[in-house]
Design a protein around this motif. Structure first.
Motif, PDB file in Angstrom:
ATOM      1  N   GLY A  69       4.028   0.905   4.044  1.00  0.00           N
ATOM      2  CA  GLY A  69       2.897   1.460   3.332  1.00  0.00           C
ATOM      3  C   GLY A  69       3.247   2.078   1.998  1.00  0.00           C
ATOM      4  O   GLY A  69       4.404   2.417   1.706  1.00  0.00           O
ATOM      5  N   ASP A 116      -6.316  -1.409  -2.846  1.00  0.00           N
ATOM      6  CA  ASP A 116      -7.446  -0.548  -2.472  1.00  0.00           C
ATOM      7  C   ASP A 116      -6.992   0.899  -2.333  1.00  0.00           C
ATOM      8  O   ASP A 116      -7.755   1.766  -1.917  1.00  0.00           O
ATOM      9  CB  ASP A 116      -8.104  -1.024  -1.171  1.00  0.00           C
ATOM     10  N   SER A 117      -5.734   1.173  -2.702  1.00  0.00           N
ATOM     11  CA  SER A 117      -5.194   2.528  -2.704  1.00  0.00           C
ATOM     12  C   SER A 117      -5.589   3.235  -3.994  1.00  0.00           C
ATOM     13  O   SER A 117      -6.015   2.615  -4.973  1.00  0.00           O
ATOM     14  CB  SER A 117      -3.670   2.466  -2.592  1.00  0.00           C
ATOM     15  N   THR A 164      -2.559  -3.349   0.354  1.00  0.00           N
ATOM     16  CA  THR A 164      -3.628  -2.634   1.028  1.00  0.00           C
ATOM     17  C   THR A 164      -3.103  -1.477   1.871  1.00  0.00           C
ATOM     18  O   THR A 164      -1.970  -1.512   2.350  1.00  0.00           O
ATOM     19  CB  THR A 164      -4.448  -3.584   1.919  1.00  0.00           C
ATOM     20  N   ASP A 165      -3.946  -0.475   2.047  1.00  0.00           N
ATOM     21  CA  ASP A 165      -3.635   0.638   2.940  1.00  0.00           C
ATOM     22  C   ASP A 165      -3.974   0.312   4.389  1.00  0.00           C
ATOM     23  O   ASP A 165      -3.689   1.121   5.279  1.00  0.00           O
ATOM     24  CB  ASP A 165      -4.422   1.882   2.531  1.00  0.00           C
ATOM     25  N   HIS A 166      -4.582  -0.851   4.649  1.00  0.00           N
ATOM     26  CA  HIS A 166      -5.119  -1.158   5.973  1.00  0.00           C
ATOM     27  C   HIS A 166      -4.450  -2.412   6.526  1.00  0.00           C
ATOM     28  O   HIS A 166      -4.743  -3.516   6.074  1.00  0.00           O
ATOM     29  CB  HIS A 166      -6.632  -1.369   5.909  1.00  0.00           C
ATOM     30  N   PHE A 167      -3.575  -2.240   7.506  1.00  0.00           N
ATOM     31  CA  PHE A 167      -2.923  -3.402   8.109  1.00  0.00           C
ATOM     32  C   PHE A 167      -3.920  -4.257   8.869  1.00  0.00           C
ATOM     33  O   PHE A 167      -3.908  -5.480   8.770  1.00  0.00           O
ATOM     34  CB  PHE A 167      -1.795  -2.947   9.043  1.00  0.00           C
ATOM     35  N   TYR A 168      -4.813  -3.618   9.631  1.00  0.00           N
ATOM     36  CA  TYR A 168      -5.808  -4.347  10.410  1.00  0.00           C
ATOM     37  C   TYR A 168      -7.134  -4.382   9.655  1.00  0.00           C
ATOM     38  O   TYR A 168      -8.144  -3.848  10.103  1.00  0.00           O
ATOM     39  CB  TYR A 168      -5.982  -3.716  11.788  1.00  0.00           C
ATOM     40  N   LEU A 169      -7.124  -5.023   8.498  1.00  0.00           N
ATOM     41  CA  LEU A 169      -8.303  -5.084   7.639  1.00  0.00           C
ATOM     42  C   LEU A 169      -9.107  -6.336   7.996  1.00  0.00           C
ATOM     43  O   LEU A 169      -8.688  -7.453   7.740  1.00  0.00           O
ATOM     44  CB  LEU A 169      -7.891  -5.135   6.162  1.00  0.00           C
ATOM     45  N   ASP A 170     -10.281  -6.141   8.594  1.00  0.00           N
ATOM     46  CA  ASP A 170     -11.130  -7.254   9.016  1.00  0.00           C
ATOM     47  C   ASP A 170     -12.318  -7.366   8.057  1.00  0.00           C
ATOM     48  O   ASP A 170     -13.449  -7.029   8.404  1.00  0.00           O
ATOM     49  CB  ASP A 170     -11.601  -7.038  10.458  1.00  0.00           C
ATOM     50  N   ARG A 171     -12.037  -7.824   6.847  1.00  0.00           N
ATOM     51  CA  ARG A 171     -13.081  -7.952   5.824  1.00  0.00           C
ATOM     52  C   ARG A 171     -12.883  -9.282   5.113  1.00  0.00           C
ATOM     53  O   ARG A 171     -12.356  -9.351   4.009  1.00  0.00           O
ATOM     54  CB  ARG A 171     -13.008  -6.787   4.842  1.00  0.00           C
ATOM     55  N   MET A 188       1.719  -4.416   1.759  1.00  0.00           N
ATOM     56  CA  MET A 188       1.364  -2.998   1.814  1.00  0.00           C
ATOM     57  C   MET A 188       2.203  -2.086   0.921  1.00  0.00           C
ATOM     58  O   MET A 188       2.034  -0.864   0.993  1.00  0.00           O
ATOM     59  CB  MET A 188       1.455  -2.489   3.261  1.00  0.00           C
TER      60      MET A 188
END
Length: 243
Positions: A69, A116-117, A164-171, A188
């Motif tokens: 991260g 997105d950070s 991204t800050d989100h490992f499990y990003l479902d977008r 990340m």
């Protein structure tokens, strides 16, 4: 710098070389030290984050894990550049491929890092920085990749990545938009490294191996991830040594 090191690095002054390879995983740091550097010695192991210093092609070179991260890589990169005389850091990590044109085992050289950070935003200014690598390191990595001998690995791609800050990003819509803008992979850490290098006056580059694919669901096994990054390490090390 205190003689006993920084809050996160126990190395003494002079223990790190000016050139540093930076994988995320401490096991990868140890593997790089054991198989890539010559005469490597352990210089720090605070919180299980291993750092080693040896030589490569006769030049002093170090390796230090960054953890996962943007916050983690930002801490280690800042302390290296600010307190240990490090001049160049090359991240060697893994990434998830976004477009169909990028396959598993392809190497992605990150010519920019979208994020997105908030790491790229200047406080109280409304300004968002463009997060990019050192032009010198980027050019050297591209030249090194062109000189690489085929070894059964994938292609080398040069282009933007998404940190991204989100490992499990479902977008899915986010990745569709990024793909239309030429983004090659998601990871990340690169944006944090590029932001710190800009703030501290250092040089940075991210050289990544595609180990997952967002579109197909393909992924390398844990064992394959540990052994497939040798080419990225060679390219990154050659870039660090560039004049």
């Amino acid at each position: 710098m205190p003689a006993h090191g920084t809050p996160h690095i126990a190395a003494a002054p002079g223990d790190f070389a000016p050139l540093v390879l930076m994988p995320g995983d401490p096991r990868r740091a140890r593997r790089i030290a054991e198989t890539f550097l010559e005469g490597a010695r352990l210089v720090t192991d605070v919180r299980g984050i291993f750092g080693y210093t040896g030589t490569h092609q006769g030049e002093p070179m170090s390796v230090l894990a960054s953890g996962m991260g943007i916050p983690s890589v930002s801490i280690y990169a800042t302390e290296l550049l600010r307190h240990y005389g490090v001049r160049r850091i090359a991240r060697v990590g893994t990434a998830g491929a976004i477009p169909a044109s990028v396959a598993l085992r392809d190497v992605v050289i990150a010519s920019a890092a979208h994020t997105d950070s908030q790491v790229g935003r200047l406080p109280d200014s409304g300004v968002t920085l463009s997060l990019a690598p050192s032009h010198r390191l980027l050019g050297a990595a591209v030249r090194a990749a062109e000189q690489e001998q085929p070894d059964g690995g994938g292609a080398v791609r040069i282009g933007p990545v998404f940190s991204t800050d989100h490992f499990y990003l479902d977008r899915p819509a986010v990745f569709d938009t990024l793909e239309r803008r030429g983004t090659l992979a998601v990871e990340m850490e690169a944006a944090g490294l590029y932001a710190v290098a800009a703030a501290e006056g250092g040089e940075a580059l991210a050289v990544l191996t595609a180990t997952d694919h967002l579109r197909t669901g393909e992924q390398l096994t844990a064992a394959e991830r540990e052994t497939c990054f040798a080419r990225a390490v060679r390219i990154a090390a050659d870039a660090l040594l560039a004049d």
